[in-house]
Design a protein around this motif. Structure first.
Motif, PDB file in Angstrom:
ATOM      1  N   LYS A 158      -8.864  -5.856  73.623  1.00 26.69           N
ATOM      2  CA  LYS A 158      -9.090  -4.564  74.513  1.00 26.69           C
ATOM      3  C   LYS A 158      -9.972  -5.015  75.845  1.00 26.69           C
ATOM      4  CE  LYS A 158     -12.418  -0.876  73.832  1.00 26.69           C
ATOM      5  NZ  LYS A 158     -13.407  -0.165  72.724  1.00 26.69           N
ATOM      6  N   GLY A 159      -9.294  -4.537  76.832  1.00 27.08           N
ATOM      7  CA  GLY A 159      -9.959  -4.602  78.176  1.00 27.08           C
ATOM      8  C   GLY A 159      -9.099  -5.902  78.640  1.00 27.08           C
ATOM      9  N   ASP A 160      -8.143  -6.455  78.292  1.00 24.37           N
ATOM     10  CA  ASP A 160      -7.497  -7.886  78.517  1.00 24.37           C
ATOM     11  C   ASP A 160      -6.159  -7.271  79.363  1.00 24.37           C
ATOM     12  OD1 ASP A 160      -6.016  -9.972  78.965  1.00 24.37           O
ATOM     13  OD2 ASP A 160      -6.808 -11.317  77.263  1.00 24.37           O
ATOM     14  N   THR A 161      -6.206  -7.288  80.507  1.00 24.78           N
ATOM     15  CA  THR A 161      -5.087  -6.445  81.027  1.00 24.78           C
ATOM     16  C   THR A 161      -3.630  -7.392  81.059  1.00 24.78           C
ATOM     17  OG1 THR A 161      -5.586  -7.770  83.165  1.00 24.78           O
ATOM     18  CG2 THR A 161      -6.233  -5.535  82.859  1.00 24.78           C
ATOM     19  N   ARG A 162      -3.945  -8.537  80.528  1.00 20.42           N
ATOM     20  CA  ARG A 162      -2.662  -9.431  80.204  1.00 20.42           C
ATOM     21  C   ARG A 162      -1.667  -8.972  79.019  1.00 20.42           C
ATOM     22  NH1 ARG A 162      -5.336 -15.123  79.419  1.00 20.42           N
ATOM     23  NH2 ARG A 162      -6.696 -13.679  78.023  1.00 20.42           N
ATOM     24  N   VAL A 163      -2.619  -8.210  78.187  1.00 18.72           N
ATOM     25  CA  VAL A 163      -1.858  -7.712  76.853  1.00 18.72           C
ATOM     26  C   VAL A 163      -1.728  -6.208  77.042  1.00 18.72           C
ATOM     27  CG1 VAL A 163      -2.161  -7.130  74.365  1.00 18.72           C
ATOM     28  CG2 VAL A 163      -2.951  -9.486  75.433  1.00 18.72           C
ATOM     29  N   LYS A 164      -0.394  -5.714  77.060  1.00 17.21           N
ATOM     30  CA  LYS A 164      -0.119  -4.290  77.256  1.00 17.21           C
ATOM     31  C   LYS A 164      -0.315  -3.458  76.129  1.00 17.21           C
ATOM     32  CE  LYS A 164       0.923  -5.727  81.412  1.00 17.21           C
ATOM     33  NZ  LYS A 164      -0.060  -6.074  82.427  1.00 17.21           N
ATOM     34  N   SER A 165       0.100  -4.010  74.997  1.00 19.80           N
ATOM     35  CA  SER A 165       0.058  -3.364  73.639  1.00 19.80           C
ATOM     36  C   SER A 165      -0.060  -4.240  72.473  1.00 19.80           C
ATOM     37  CB  SER A 165       0.882  -2.279  73.598  1.00 19.80           C
ATOM     38  OG  SER A 165       2.189  -2.608  73.359  1.00 19.80           O
ATOM     39  N   VAL A 166      -0.389  -3.853  71.343  1.00 17.05           N
ATOM     40  CA  VAL A 166      -0.542  -4.529  70.057  1.00 17.05           C
ATOM     41  C   VAL A 166       0.237  -3.484  69.162  1.00 17.05           C
ATOM     42  CG1 VAL A 166      -1.598  -5.645  68.384  1.00 17.05           C
ATOM     43  CG2 VAL A 166      -2.320  -5.867  70.588  1.00 17.05           C
ATOM     44  N   TYR A 167       1.286  -3.853  68.372  1.00 17.53           N
ATOM     45  CA  TYR A 167       2.004  -2.785  67.684  1.00 17.53           C
ATOM     46  C   TYR A 167       2.531  -3.456  66.509  1.00 17.53           C
ATOM     47  CZ  TYR A 167       5.995  -4.209  70.125  1.00 17.53           C
ATOM     48  OH  TYR A 167       7.133  -4.714  70.789  1.00 17.53           O
ATOM     49  N   ILE A 168       2.867  -2.710  65.211  1.00 16.74           N
ATOM     50  CA  ILE A 168       3.667  -3.328  64.139  1.00 16.74           C
ATOM     51  C   ILE A 168       5.026  -3.057  64.395  1.00 16.74           C
ATOM     52  CG2 ILE A 168       4.050  -3.243  61.667  1.00 16.74           C
ATOM     53  CD1 ILE A 168       1.063  -2.454  61.393  1.00 16.74           C
ATOM     54  N   CYS A 169       5.973  -4.071  64.329  1.00 19.69           N
ATOM     55  CA  CYS A 169       7.424  -3.651  64.611  1.00 19.69           C
ATOM     56  C   CYS A 169       7.986  -3.324  63.544  1.00 19.69           C
ATOM     57  CB  CYS A 169       7.894  -5.130  65.307  1.00 19.69           C
ATOM     58  SG  CYS A 169       8.034  -6.416  64.265  1.00 19.69           S
ATOM     59  N   GLN A 170       9.467  -3.234  63.830  1.00 20.20           N
ATOM     60  CA  GLN A 170      10.054  -2.752  62.503  1.00 20.20           C
ATOM     61  C   GLN A 170      10.170  -3.604  61.264  1.00 20.20           C
ATOM     62  OE1 GLN A 170      10.368   0.347  62.660  1.00 20.20           O
ATOM     63  NE2 GLN A 170      12.355   1.023  63.188  1.00 20.20           N
ATOM     64  N   ALA A 171      10.286  -5.092  61.736  1.00 15.96           N
ATOM     65  CA  ALA A 171      10.116  -6.018  60.629  1.00 15.96           C
ATOM     66  C   ALA A 171       8.960  -6.135  59.558  1.00 15.96           C
ATOM     67  CB  ALA A 171      10.119  -7.514  61.226  1.00 15.96           C
ATOM     68  N   GLY A 172       7.897  -5.345  60.164  1.00 13.91           N
ATOM     69  CA  GLY A 172       6.677  -5.298  59.640  1.00 13.91           C
ATOM     70  C   GLY A 172       5.575  -6.276  59.960  1.00 13.91           C
ATOM     71  N   THR A 173       5.869  -7.051  60.845  1.00 15.94           N
ATOM     72  CA  THR A 173       4.735  -7.911  61.657  1.00 15.94           C
ATOM     73  C   THR A 173       4.248  -7.552  62.843  1.00 15.94           C
ATOM     74  OG1 THR A 173       6.787  -9.231  63.063  1.00 15.94           O
ATOM     75  CG2 THR A 173       6.338 -10.047  61.009  1.00 15.94           C
ATOM     76  N   ILE A 174       3.347  -8.127  63.354  1.00 13.90           N
ATOM     77  CA  ILE A 174       2.494  -7.450  64.493  1.00 13.90           C
ATOM     78  C   ILE A 174       3.037  -8.282  65.765  1.00 13.90           C
ATOM     79  CG2 ILE A 174       0.317  -7.613  65.361  1.00 13.90           C
ATOM     80  CD1 ILE A 174      -0.985  -7.441  62.788  1.00 13.90           C
ATOM     81  N   MET A 175       3.181  -7.433  66.740  1.00 19.11           N
ATOM     82  CA  MET A 175       3.636  -8.032  68.107  1.00 19.11           C
ATOM     83  C   MET A 175       2.520  -7.710  69.019  1.00 19.11           C
ATOM     84  SD  MET A 175       6.322  -9.141  67.838  1.00 19.11           S
ATOM     85  CE  MET A 175       7.963  -9.487  68.462  1.00 19.11           C
ATOM     86  N   ILE A 176       2.132  -8.842  69.764  1.00 18.57           N
ATOM     87  CA  ILE A 176       1.519  -8.724  70.959  1.00 18.57           C
ATOM     88  C   ILE A 176       2.137  -8.751  72.186  1.00 18.57           C
ATOM     89  CG2 ILE A 176      -0.528  -9.985  72.129  1.00 18.57           C
ATOM     90  CD1 ILE A 176      -1.256 -11.196  69.450  1.00 18.57           C
ATOM     91  N   ASP A 177       2.228  -7.598  72.804  1.00 20.19           N
ATOM     92  CA  ASP A 177       3.101  -7.325  74.072  1.00 20.19           C
ATOM     93  C   ASP A 177       2.500  -7.676  75.316  1.00 20.19           C
ATOM     94  OD1 ASP A 177       4.999  -6.327  75.945  1.00 20.19           O
ATOM     95  OD2 ASP A 177       5.085  -4.569  75.064  1.00 20.19           O
ATOM     96  N   CYS A 178       3.180  -8.939  75.932  1.00 26.07           N
ATOM     97  CA  CYS A 178       2.458  -9.378  77.376  1.00 26.07           C
ATOM     98  C   CYS A 178       3.456  -9.357  78.360  1.00 26.07           C
ATOM     99  CB  CYS A 178       2.326 -10.835  77.107  1.00 26.07           C
ATOM    100  SG  CYS A 178       0.820 -11.212  75.996  1.00 26.07           S
ATOM    101  N   ARG A 179       4.258  -8.185  78.250  1.00 28.19           N
ATOM    102  CA  ARG A 179       5.534  -8.062  79.186  1.00 28.19           C
ATOM    103  C   ARG A 179       4.932  -7.521  80.594  1.00 28.19           C
ATOM    104  NH1 ARG A 179       9.672  -4.794  75.399  1.00 28.19           N
ATOM    105  NH2 ARG A 179       7.978  -4.088  74.671  1.00 28.19           N
ATOM    106  N   ASN A 180       5.542  -7.585  81.681  1.00 26.96           N
ATOM    107  CA  ASN A 180       4.975  -7.251  82.832  1.00 26.96           C
ATOM    108  C   ASN A 180       5.171  -5.799  83.279  1.00 26.96           C
ATOM    109  OD1 ASN A 180       4.152  -9.560  83.513  1.00 26.96           O
ATOM    110  ND2 ASN A 180       5.895 -10.232  84.609  1.00 26.96           N
TER     111      ASN A 180
END
Length: 112
Positions: free
Chosen positions: A90-112
């Motif tokens: 939370k508040g870390d601008t390097r991380v755009k979002s955190v979500y559960i993907c279709q495969a059921g695992t968690i993704m930390i999105d650091c895309r620009n």
């Protein structure tokens, strides 16, 4: 009675150390995407890390960081972990979002 209390203390300590090790690894990948790598490419096995207790595997793919629990768990446990990771970043601008993907695992999105 003392054995039960000691048992719960040991469980609490190992539970905390597992999450701290998980965050240490994910933090390292998030940081390296800002300083060292533009992208990790599509060879997650090359860079994957597993926590010392074998509970979590962290694999960078491109500019995403995949977190997988290495035991059979309910979707509720993944939801709880997702919320904890969201709170951690939370508040870390390097991380755009955190979500559960279709495969059921968690993704930390650091895309620009």
């Amino acid at each position: 009675m003392k054995k039960i209390i000691v048992f719960f203390i040991v469980i609490a300590i190992f539970g905390c150390s597992t999450k701290s090790e998980l965050y240490k690894e994910t933090d390292s990948f998030v940081q390296s995407l800002q300083t060292e790598y533009e992208s990790y490419g599509f060879s997650p096995e090359k860079y994957s890390k597993t926590t010392g207790d074998g509970l979590y595997t962290i694999s960078p793919i491109g500019r995403l960081i995949n977190v997988k629990i290495q035991k059979v768990v309910s979707s509720e446990e993944y939801e709880n972990l997702k919320k904890e990771i969201e709170e951690h970043y939370k508040g870390d601008t390097r991380v755009k979002s955190v979500y559960i993907c279709q495969a059921g695992t968690i993704m930390i999105d650091c895309r620009n």
